[in-house]
Design an enzyme around this catalytic site. Structure first.
Site, PDB file in Angstrom:
ATOM      1  N   ARG A   1     -15.872 -15.313 -16.404  1.00 46.58           N
ATOM      2  CA  ARG A   1     -16.424 -14.097 -17.011  1.00 46.58           C
ATOM      3  C   ARG A   1     -15.265 -13.275 -17.572  1.00 46.58           C
ATOM      4  O   ARG A   1     -14.153 -13.286 -17.007  1.00 46.58           O
ATOM      5  CB  ARG A   1     -17.183 -13.252 -15.980  1.00 46.58           C
ATOM      6  CG  ARG A   1     -18.579 -13.769 -15.638  1.00 46.58           C
ATOM      7  CD  ARG A   1     -19.548 -13.669 -16.807  1.00 46.58           C
ATOM      8  NE  ARG A   1     -20.918 -14.069 -16.477  1.00 46.58           N
ATOM      9  CZ  ARG A   1     -21.450 -15.274 -16.739  1.00 46.58           C
ATOM     10  NH1 ARG A   1     -20.724 -16.206 -17.335  1.00 46.58           N
ATOM     11  NH2 ARG A   1     -22.705 -15.540 -16.428  1.00 46.58           N
TER      12      ARG A   1
ATOM     13  N   HIS B   1     -18.909 -18.620 -25.462  1.00 45.26           N
ATOM     14  CA  HIS B   1     -19.712 -18.721 -24.223  1.00 45.26           C
ATOM     15  C   HIS B   1     -20.590 -19.985 -24.245  1.00 45.26           C
ATOM     16  O   HIS B   1     -21.808 -19.910 -24.055  1.00 45.26           O
ATOM     17  CB  HIS B   1     -20.563 -17.462 -24.018  1.00 45.26           C
ATOM     18  CG  HIS B   1     -20.965 -17.287 -22.573  1.00 45.26           C
ATOM     19  ND1 HIS B   1     -21.056 -16.064 -21.946  1.00 45.26           N
ATOM     20  CD2 HIS B   1     -21.303 -18.192 -21.611  1.00 45.26           C
ATOM     21  CE1 HIS B   1     -21.431 -16.223 -20.694  1.00 45.26           C
ATOM     22  NE2 HIS B   1     -21.584 -17.514 -20.470  1.00 45.26           N
TER      23      HIS B   1
HETATM   24  P1  NAP Z   1     -20.308 -19.885  -6.886  1.00 49.78           P
HETATM   25  O1  NAP Z   1     -20.763 -21.226  -6.402  1.00 49.78           O
HETATM   26  O2  NAP Z   1     -20.944 -18.655  -6.361  1.00 49.78           O
HETATM   27  O3  NAP Z   1     -18.725 -19.824  -6.646  1.00 49.78           O
HETATM   28  C1  NAP Z   1     -18.006 -18.656  -6.796  1.00 49.78           C
HETATM   29  C2  NAP Z   1     -16.640 -18.874  -6.183  1.00 49.78           C
HETATM   30  O4  NAP Z   1     -15.861 -17.671  -6.379  1.00 49.78           O
HETATM   31  C3  NAP Z   1     -16.701 -19.124  -4.681  1.00 49.78           C
HETATM   32  O5  NAP Z   1     -15.716 -20.056  -4.298  1.00 49.78           O
HETATM   33  C4  NAP Z   1     -16.367 -17.742  -4.109  1.00 49.78           C
HETATM   34  O6  NAP Z   1     -15.784 -17.770  -2.819  1.00 49.78           O
HETATM   35  C5  NAP Z   1     -15.357 -17.263  -5.109  1.00 49.78           C
HETATM   36  N1  NAP Z   1     -15.213 -15.807  -5.052  1.00 49.78           N
HETATM   37  C6  NAP Z   1     -16.155 -14.856  -5.257  1.00 49.78           C
HETATM   38  N2  NAP Z   1     -15.639 -13.628  -5.073  1.00 49.78           N
HETATM   39  C7  NAP Z   1     -14.336 -13.806  -4.729  1.00 49.78           C
HETATM   40  C8  NAP Z   1     -13.292 -12.932  -4.392  1.00 49.78           C
HETATM   41  N3  NAP Z   1     -13.453 -11.602  -4.372  1.00 49.78           N
HETATM   42  N4  NAP Z   1     -12.089 -13.461  -4.067  1.00 49.78           N
HETATM   43  C9  NAP Z   1     -11.904 -14.807  -4.064  1.00 49.78           C
HETATM   44  N5  NAP Z   1     -12.874 -15.706  -4.386  1.00 49.78           N
HETATM   45  C10 NAP Z   1     -14.075 -15.201  -4.710  1.00 49.78           C
HETATM   46  O7  NAP Z   1     -20.438 -19.799  -8.482  1.00 49.78           O
HETATM   47  P2  NAP Z   1     -20.429 -21.001  -9.541  1.00 49.78           P
HETATM   48  O8  NAP Z   1     -21.774 -21.581  -9.662  1.00 49.78           O
HETATM   49  O9  NAP Z   1     -19.292 -21.900  -9.240  1.00 49.78           O
HETATM   50  O10 NAP Z   1     -20.168 -20.171 -10.887  1.00 49.78           O
HETATM   51  C11 NAP Z   1     -18.978 -19.405 -11.051  1.00 49.78           C
HETATM   52  C12 NAP Z   1     -19.107 -18.536 -12.276  1.00 49.78           C
HETATM   53  O11 NAP Z   1     -19.035 -19.332 -13.463  1.00 49.78           O
HETATM   54  C13 NAP Z   1     -20.446 -17.823 -12.434  1.00 49.78           C
HETATM   55  O12 NAP Z   1     -20.505 -16.660 -11.631  1.00 49.78           O
HETATM   56  C14 NAP Z   1     -20.466 -17.489 -13.906  1.00 49.78           C
HETATM   57  O13 NAP Z   1     -19.840 -16.237 -14.087  1.00 49.78           O
HETATM   58  C15 NAP Z   1     -19.590 -18.579 -14.532  1.00 49.78           C
HETATM   59  N6  NAP Z   1     -20.339 -19.474 -15.437  1.00 49.78           N
HETATM   60  C16 NAP Z   1     -19.961 -19.556 -16.736  1.00 49.78           C
HETATM   61  C17 NAP Z   1     -20.627 -20.407 -17.601  1.00 49.78           C
HETATM   62  C18 NAP Z   1     -20.184 -20.542 -19.033  1.00 49.78           C
HETATM   63  O14 NAP Z   1     -20.841 -21.215 -19.820  1.00 49.78           O
HETATM   64  N7  NAP Z   1     -19.088 -19.948 -19.423  1.00 49.78           N
HETATM   65  C19 NAP Z   1     -21.701 -21.185 -17.137  1.00 49.78           C
HETATM   66  C20 NAP Z   1     -22.059 -21.064 -15.804  1.00 49.78           C
HETATM   67  C21 NAP Z   1     -21.369 -20.212 -14.950  1.00 49.78           C
HETATM   68  P3  NAP Z   1     -16.619 -18.329  -1.550  1.00 49.78           P
HETATM   69  O15 NAP Z   1     -16.658 -19.843  -1.761  1.00 49.78           O
HETATM   70  O16 NAP Z   1     -15.800 -17.952  -0.396  1.00 49.78           O
HETATM   71  O17 NAP Z   1     -17.977 -17.705  -1.619  1.00 49.78           O
END
Ligand code: NAP
Length: 309
Positions: free
Chosen positions: A224, A272
């Protein structure tokens, strides 16, 4: 019969109606999927933040809201949303992200811009290092970060992953918490951002942290926009501390025409498109999650409202 409301952009209905109905049937659910149920009759909402539902108050019997998006930052703070919110964890979305991240990592790793895109008549014989000699750090070791980590490990990169809680993932050096961040960035040559947008993750990459990476490091951000301090990144690009940034997400989208990223020679802007939810696989996830709820099991992939993701 479950009344399931589909609240997304009208164009999404054509993509999702058939896959969702097929998935409900396969999951043994008797479901009436529509775009216009009376709010008080709705059992579940299939939801995207750009759809019509913004006030959840009238959905008094709704048992859960199933997000079509992985990123939930625009809905997580909605005070009217008191029902459980499940975010999207979709095989198709994950595989798309893995392909995008691997492609952009490899572009920078093997020096495609110099050796393929340059075509300037200069016979350059400098070889890229092997992957094993190029440390990669992934900030965010969740559904997407971990899958990207495994793919990069399979190619030979030494991968460090950083998360909020402690993790143990085979093949990946796992660090966590505030204390682990500096260590995760020290000497990293490629940094990939797959964190959610929350108050705690804003400006994760600031001037101090950019300075910790190896000189000439690459940034790849499909997470993001707010994860990066844009002014600090532009300054680090201008000094050569960061060689190139490939950015898919921005604080304002579409990226305004006059934003310095568009014209910067060391920045690649993609609109995006790193990955997206795929209707067939996402429909199966939603149907199986509703079936879990209907059989008394806890929903999967629930958002932690206090953490914001
Ligand atoms: P997820 O499974 O919720 O993983 C998020 C990761 O970030 C987890 O490892 C979490 O830690 C870590 N995290 C959150 N807050 C943190 C903090 N304050 N300090 C350190 N680590 C932190 O999410 P995901 O499905 O992998 O998706 C990640 C992001 O990708 C989404 O939120 C979205 O913004 C982005 N995205 C982008 C696209 C695109 O097309 N560009 C598409 C889809 C998603 P924990 O493991 O300890 O909870």
């Amino acid at each position: 019969m479950l009344n399931i409301l589909f609240s997304a952009k009208p164009a999404a209905w054509a993509e999702y109606e058939a896959p969702l109905n097929r998935a409900f049937q396969s999951a043994g659910l008797s479901a009436n999927l529509a775009q216009d149920h009376a709010p008080a009759d709705v059992d579940y909402i299939v939801f995207s933040p750009n759809g019509p539902v913004t006030d959840f108050t009238p959905y008094t019997r709704t048992k859960a809201v199933m997000s079509l998006w992985a990123g939930v930052e625009t809905v997580v703070g909605n005070k009217t949303l008191t029902q459980p919110l499940a975010r999207m964890v979709d095989h198709g979305l994950t595989r798309g992200m893995v392909e995008w991240v691997v492609a952009h990592t490899m572009r920078h790793h093997i020096g495609m811009d110099t050796h393929i895109l340059g075509q300037d008549g200069v016979w350059r014989t400098d070889y890229p290092p092997l992957a094993q000699d190029r440390p990669v750090t992934i900030l965010g070791l969740g559904a997407l970060g971990e899958a990207c980590g495994h793919a990069l490990v399979a190619l030979g990169f030494p991968v460090t992953g950083w998360s909020r809680s402690a993790k143990d993932v085979a093949g990946i050096r796992c660090l966590h918490g505030e204390a682990g961040l500096d260590q995760a960035l020290d000497g990293a040559q490629v940094v990939i951002l797959l964190l959610p947008d929350t108050p705690a993750t804003e400006n994760t990459l600031n001037a101090d942290r950019l300075a910790r990476m190896a000189k000439g490091a690459f940034i790849i951000n499909p997470g993001r926009g707010p994860l990066i301090d844009d002014d600090a990144l532009l300054a680090a690009l201008n000094t050569g501390q960061i060689a190139h940034a490939t950015l898919d997400v921005f604080r304002v989208e579409p990226l305004p025409e006059d934003h310095p990223y568009w014209a910067h020679p060391q920045v690649t802007v993609t609109p995006h498109i790193a990955s997206t939810t795929r209707p067939d696989t996402a429909a199966q996830i939603i149907a199986s999650n509703i079936a879990r709820g209907e059989s008394g099991l806890p929903f999967l992939n629930l958002v932690d409202r206090s953490a914001g993701y």
